[in-house]
Scaffold this motif. Sequence first.
Motif, PDB file in Angstrom:
ATOM      1  N   PHE A 185      35.254  43.027  65.689  1.00  0.00           N
ATOM      2  CA  PHE A 185      36.539  42.738  66.321  1.00  0.00           C
ATOM      3  C   PHE A 185      36.514  41.349  66.954  1.00  0.00           C
ATOM      4  CE2 PHE A 185      38.704  42.672  70.487  1.00  0.00           C
ATOM      5  CZ  PHE A 185      40.028  42.760  70.077  1.00  0.00           C
ATOM      6  N   HIS A 205      46.526  40.934  73.639  1.00  0.00           N
ATOM      7  CA  HIS A 205      46.481  42.402  73.718  1.00  0.00           C
ATOM      8  C   HIS A 205      45.041  42.919  73.853  1.00  0.00           C
ATOM      9  CE1 HIS A 205      50.622  42.053  72.542  1.00  0.00           C
ATOM     10  NE2 HIS A 205      50.335  41.685  71.312  1.00  0.00           N
ATOM     11  N   SER A 209      43.501  46.724  73.109  1.00  0.00           N
ATOM     12  CA  SER A 209      42.614  46.829  71.942  1.00  0.00           C
ATOM     13  C   SER A 209      41.279  47.465  72.333  1.00  0.00           C
ATOM     14  CB  SER A 209      42.381  45.433  71.346  1.00  0.00           C
ATOM     15  OG  SER A 209      43.580  44.850  70.908  1.00  0.00           O
ATOM     16  N   GLN A 212      41.530  51.178  72.918  1.00  0.00           N
ATOM     17  CA  GLN A 212      41.569  51.955  71.673  1.00  0.00           C
ATOM     18  C   GLN A 212      40.162  52.164  71.132  1.00  0.00           C
ATOM     19  OE1 GLN A 212      44.002  53.370  69.902  1.00  0.00           O
ATOM     20  NE2 GLN A 212      45.784  52.716  71.072  1.00  0.00           N
TER      21      GLN A 212
END
Length: 214
Positions: A185, A205, A209, A212
């Motif tokens: 990521f 964001h 993120s 999640q």
Amino acid sequence: MPDSQLSTPEPVSDPENAAVPTRKRPKPGERRVQILQALATMLEQPGAERITTAALAARLEVSEAALYRHFASKAQMFEGLIEFIEQSVFTLVNQIVEREDTGSTQAARVIAMLLQFAEKNPGMTRVMVGDALVFENDRLQQRMNQFFDKIEATLKQSLRVSVEVEASATPSADAQVKASMLTSFAVGRLQRFARSGFRRLPSEHLEASLAQML
């Protein structure tokens, strides 16, 4: 940049005794820092082509020979930038690990710090994702690969504690999966930042993120 700006001499009554302005010599190590700062600044230009030592010397208003008095090669200059990245990031990683109690918080803070570092240092981001290292010595890219391997290993160590608390049947494997996902990521965000001409911020964001994923 020139070594220093020459100051305007004071008027004197006797021209023959007028002092000749002199150029200040950089302190030991100062010129090396100036070279690395100039290289990093040049890398901040979106879509910048491969940087040559001639272009770098021109920016600093010195000869290429002057550059090679401080660095044996351009690869060594890039190694100087990589050393700065490693020292800056892993000093902060160690602080995070020492201060944060839970593994998931440590992991989230490490990723956030890494992306914030890139945001503040766009030129370094191009080194981190390898864009600036294309056509350079292979060992430079290998060193950046090792950098991200170390980030992933740190995340795995932190997350292993969390999954053990959660009574996972396979804590090591679960921690490895999460660490790999978080590292991928982060690398993806850095690549997008560099390839968007530094318009798409890696911290976009970010909290949502990480929530999640963790």
